[in-house]
Design an enzyme around this catalytic site. Sequence first.
Site: not given
Ligand code: 13P
Length: 265
Positions: A20, A110, A18, A180, A186, A226, A108
């Site tokens: 983003k 976010e 992903n 997640e 992140g 992560s 997601h």
């Molecule tokens: P990270 O791998 O940067 O922690 O992000 C995970 C994520 O949100 C994947 O959708």
Amino acid sequence: MTDPSGPDGARKPLIAGNWKMNHDHFTAIQYTQKLSYLLDTHDYELVDVVLCPPFTDLRSMQTTLESDKIPIALGAQNCYYEKEGAFTGEVSPVMLAKLNVSYVIVGHSERRRHFGETDDVVNRKVRAVIANGMTPIACVGETLEEREAGGTDAKVSSQVVNAFDGVKKAEIAGAVVAYEPIWAIGTGRNATPDDAETTIAVIRAALAQRFDPATAEAVRIQYGGSAKPGNAAELMARPGIDGLLVGGASLDPEEFGRIIRYGSS
Ligand code: 13P
């Protein structure tokens, strides 16, 4: 929808990047070519690989993947639930399906946090994605406060059951769920394989209870938060963890390639 089973009938691992809001369509093409040089037929036999770039990259990547016959599936990070109409700024699932997008990330954290997506909106999107022949990657996960208050199981169970409300069992069986934990996204702090496995078992049990055990057994459940080359193998060694949804560590093709090849020493 995509076929969740590997040659032996078991759930085939699914590793998705992903991106983003990273990579424009020029760097996306370079990335795709570079990743394809790093992988071989054997890798694709072992793992389904998906890239989820920003919308503006999809067409260029589709062309690259198809013209170079690269067996990487294309995913989108979001979509709207209506087919068409006066919804300024939104992208329809019909448009994504036309670009041979196979997977769509839905709900997601976010999007839930920054764009106010509720369980109801997530459910509408899941249904729209399935109705257009694509596979949803439905995201669930708890905040740190929820975890510390002992609310993880209730949170992920309600999110996953709500996400698939009104969806037929056969369609759920082909879908993907991504667990997640929000505190792991992140932050560099991944859930331990034990914690990830335990919560993924809770998610599967919630699906079994709401639908039926066979349906729940067929769903691929990924871990995200992560994930990186250094922890991919230990996470993937757990039988309940069917794949990874990778954010930051998917931005570099070499790093993402190492995650996909977690099984090779
Ligand atoms: P990270 O791998 O940067 O922690 O992000 C995970 C994520 O949100 C994947 O959708």
